[in-house]
Design an enzyme around this catalytic site. Structure first.
Site, PDB file in Angstrom:
ATOM      1  N   ARG A  44       0.824  -1.215   0.000  1.00  0.00           N
ATOM      2  CA  ARG A  44       0.000   0.000   0.000  1.00  0.00           C
ATOM      3  C   ARG A  44       0.856   1.262   0.000  1.00  0.00           C
ATOM      4  NH1 ARG A  44      -3.395  -0.604   5.123  1.00  0.00           N
ATOM      5  NH2 ARG A  44      -1.425  -1.543   5.720  1.00  0.00           N
ATOM      6  N   ASN A  62      -6.100  -2.818   2.166  1.00  0.00           N
ATOM      7  CA  ASN A  62      -6.038  -4.265   2.326  1.00  0.00           C
ATOM      8  C   ASN A  62      -7.463  -4.802   2.433  1.00  0.00           C
ATOM      9  OD1 ASN A  62      -3.249  -4.408   2.361  1.00  0.00           O
ATOM     10  ND2 ASN A  62      -3.103  -4.436   4.587  1.00  0.00           N
TER      11      ASN A  62
END
Length: 119
Positions: A44, A62
């Site tokens: 990320r 996520n």
């Protein structure tokens, strides 16, 4: 107003203005989901960094199923560069097994002002 004497100039200006307007208002939006070793490897963070470098907007997060998903918006060529990065590069410790892209569409304005991580 346009007169017969300057009709050619008026027509040229109108043609240029319509092209500028249509080019300026074209953006691409796409959703993505990345499968593989993509959680616990800073995927990320690297995605956010790459998006900001390219100048695209959107988000990343996520999922409970172990994937990473998000949305990217921006100029078509920049979104395509981000798609390539998401499907082939990722973070240094990641392993991308599959990149799925969906809801690809043209939009007239960006829905986000930056790229961010959702929690």
């Amino acid at each position: 107003m346009c007169s017969a004497a300057n009709a050619a100039i008026c027509f040229s200006l109108l043609a240029i203005m319509s092209k500028v307007g249509s080019v300026a208002a074209r953006f691409k939006s796409i959703d993505y989901e990345i499968r593989g070793r993509v959680q616990g490897v800073c995927f990320r963070m690297y995605t956010e960094d790459q998006a900001r470098k390219l100048g695209v907007v959107g988000w990343v997060r996520n999922t409970r199923s172990g994937t990473v998903e998000g949305q990217v918006q921006g100029k078509e060529e920049l979104v395509n560069s981000m798609k390539n990065w998401l499907s082939k590069v990722g973070s240094p410790s990641s392993r991308i097994d599959q990149a799925h892209f969906s809801n690809e569409k043209e939009i007239s304005k960006l829905e986000f002002s930056n790229f961010f991580t959702k929690y």
